[in-house]
Design an enzyme around this catalytic site. Sequence first.
Site, PDB file in Angstrom:
ATOM      1  N   ARG A  40       0.819  -1.222   0.000  1.00 37.53           N
ATOM      2  CA  ARG A  40       0.000   0.000   0.000  1.00 37.53           C
ATOM      3  C   ARG A  40       0.848   1.266   0.000  1.00 37.53           C
ATOM      4  NH1 ARG A  40      -5.352  -1.649   3.510  1.00 37.53           N
ATOM      5  NH2 ARG A  40      -6.425  -2.374   1.662  1.00 37.53           N
ATOM      6  N   LYS A 201     -16.423 -15.758   1.925  1.00 41.56           N
ATOM      7  CA  LYS A 201     -17.391 -14.726   2.307  1.00 41.56           C
ATOM      8  C   LYS A 201     -18.287 -14.307   1.147  1.00 41.56           C
ATOM      9  CE  LYS A 201     -14.095 -12.411   4.475  1.00 41.56           C
ATOM     10  NZ  LYS A 201     -13.459 -11.188   4.890  1.00 41.56           N
ATOM     11  N   GLY A 378      -8.326 -10.008  -0.456  1.00 43.05           N
ATOM     12  CA  GLY A 378      -7.111 -10.197   0.341  1.00 43.05           C
ATOM     13  C   GLY A 378      -6.529 -11.592   0.200  1.00 43.05           C
ATOM     14  N   GLY A 401     -13.453  -4.266   0.057  1.00 45.95           N
ATOM     15  CA  GLY A 401     -14.842  -3.809   0.148  1.00 45.95           C
ATOM     16  C   GLY A 401     -15.180  -2.663  -0.786  1.00 45.95           C
TER      17      GLY A 401
HETATM   18  P1  ADP Z   1     -10.911 -12.956  -0.490  1.00 42.65           P
HETATM   19  O1  ADP Z   1     -10.155 -12.442   0.710  1.00 42.65           O
HETATM   20  O2  ADP Z   1     -10.014 -13.277  -1.641  1.00 42.65           O
HETATM   21  O3  ADP Z   1     -12.054 -12.073  -0.882  1.00 42.65           O
HETATM   22  P2  ADP Z   1     -12.506 -14.674   1.194  1.00 42.65           P
HETATM   23  O4  ADP Z   1     -12.044 -13.917   2.376  1.00 42.65           O
HETATM   24  O5  ADP Z   1     -13.948 -14.582   0.836  1.00 42.65           O
HETATM   25  O6  ADP Z   1     -11.599 -14.352  -0.094  1.00 42.65           O
HETATM   26  O7  ADP Z   1     -12.237 -16.225   1.390  1.00 42.65           O
HETATM   27  C1  ADP Z   1     -10.945 -16.767   1.552  1.00 42.65           C
HETATM   28  C2  ADP Z   1     -11.008 -18.003   2.411  1.00 42.65           C
HETATM   29  O8  ADP Z   1     -11.931 -18.922   1.858  1.00 42.65           O
HETATM   30  C3  ADP Z   1      -9.701 -18.735   2.493  1.00 42.65           C
HETATM   31  O9  ADP Z   1      -9.252 -18.680   3.819  1.00 42.65           O
HETATM   32  C4  ADP Z   1     -10.040 -20.169   2.096  1.00 42.65           C
HETATM   33  O10 ADP Z   1      -9.462 -21.134   2.927  1.00 42.65           O
HETATM   34  C5  ADP Z   1     -11.538 -20.201   2.258  1.00 42.65           C
HETATM   35  N1  ADP Z   1     -12.187 -21.208   1.409  1.00 42.65           N
HETATM   36  C6  ADP Z   1     -12.120 -21.320   0.080  1.00 42.65           C
HETATM   37  N2  ADP Z   1     -12.832 -22.365  -0.348  1.00 42.65           N
HETATM   38  C7  ADP Z   1     -13.384 -22.951   0.733  1.00 42.65           C
HETATM   39  C8  ADP Z   1     -14.236 -24.071   0.941  1.00 42.65           C
HETATM   40  N3  ADP Z   1     -14.648 -24.817  -0.071  1.00 42.65           N
HETATM   41  N4  ADP Z   1     -14.611 -24.349   2.203  1.00 42.65           N
HETATM   42  C9  ADP Z   1     -14.185 -23.586   3.230  1.00 42.65           C
HETATM   43  N5  ADP Z   1     -13.365 -22.524   3.113  1.00 42.65           N
HETATM   44  C10 ADP Z   1     -12.977 -22.200   1.866  1.00 42.65           C
HETATM   45 MG    MG Z   2     -10.539 -12.557   2.784  1.00 45.17          MG
END
Ligand code: ADP
Ligand code: MG
Length: 423
Positions: A40, A201, A378, A401
């Site tokens: 950043r 999420k 992230g 976000g």
């Molecule tokens: P980002 O930060 O890229 O937006 P998220 O925070 O939504 O992504 O999700 C990331 C998390 O999702 C990771 O810690 C990963 O382990 C978890 N994850 C991915 N696929 C699965 C799954 N099938 N079941 C449970 N957790 C998962």
């Molecule tokens: Mg995340």
Amino acid sequence: MKLRQIPSNLAPGTKALVRVDYNVPLKGSDNNIHVTDTMRLERSLETLKFLMDQKATLILVSHLGRPKGQVKPELSLQPVAKALSKLLESPVVFCPETKMDQIFKFVESQPTGAVILLENIRFFEGEKKNDPRLAKELASLADIYVNEAFSAAHRSHMSMIGLPKYLPAYAGFGLKKEVEALYQLMTKPKLPLVVIVGGAKISDKVEAVEYLAKIANIVLVGGGVANNFLAADGYDIANSYLQDAPAEMKKEGKNYIDLAEDLIEETRKERVLKDNYIPLPKIIYPTDVLAASSLSSKKSQVIELCDQKNDFKQSKNLMYLDIGPKTIRLFKEVILSAGTVFWNGPMGAFENEVFSHGTKEIAKAVAKSGATTIIGGGDTIAAVDQLGLADRFDYVSAAGGAALAFLSGKTLPGIEPLIVDCK
Ligand code: ADP
Ligand code: MG
């Protein structure tokens, strides 16, 4: 959408209040705290150097963590000043004051052309409340305002929307690049547009997916998010992760499976032709998955989901933790024919090597697709970093976000004051 650019003819000594996002990870304690990821800071350098070259005095404003309007020494920006100074190869003075008159004295005492980093703006109660008095006082320190904090653009905080009320407001180069990349994706993407979502999420992503599903040619769904779509389509997802719906959704008797069902239903009639003759649905979720009994399992088994629909008996203890080999193959084919790819969310629980294959393969396919590629999130960024692929994408959005809010078609409060009025 045209954003106001920083002028290139500033009078020497112009005081610029620059809202940056130095909400960076820190490690250590007491006098030995350091920044562990400087991405950043690096992203703000172009703007800072542009202003420094014009002999401006810089007053940098940032938040760090969630101190809730109180002074929390562990969330001081002091270690950030040190890290920034190293990157700029020029001194950065840290102003530790949190009383306005002291801040004034401190800033006054600095020579023209100094780079001053103010203390965490969230130590001030008025930041989150967008207190106009705080905005007016702080604005009186400077001649212009520059916003280089896209990742906070969805927040109606004083440093985002209050300051530009009192000063001529401009977009920093990094913010401008990010808005342009996302705006291009939403308005005139090179087709076919392939949207890939995954991760855990769904709450963060659902509005962006709803919006993007309208303009995308294909939406590929993996990760934990896919479980909602599988459940909506009548598959047994056993013990797989599902994000709980927030209270207001529950009140309406809905959950994320219902939202997935709505999306499937809305796009049911749309078909995309693969290789010009194979019809694919617009929203594609896994046809096979890797399953195991826990996130830390050392072994996994492939489950063919169509077999499951044909009366397959499975252990109730299983969790679906990655996309399976057939799904990987299909996703890769779609990605390789894309004109634009937007990807947010890992395809599996990649932190465990056993479930990292889907994410790796998808990352590699996106990187070599030849499409315009934008990735965000992230954990997605952490995953591609781990693979050494981070610099193979056209745009890596660190805005979380804010980027997702922008992609759901919302006008962001922090961007509004920076838009050139074309009327
Ligand atoms: P980002 O930060 O890229 O937006 P998220 O925070 O939504 O992504 O999700 C990331 C998390 O999702 C990771 O810690 C990963 O382990 C978890 N994850 C991915 N696929 C699965 C799954 N099938 N079941 C449970 N957790 C998962
Ligand atoms: Mg995340």
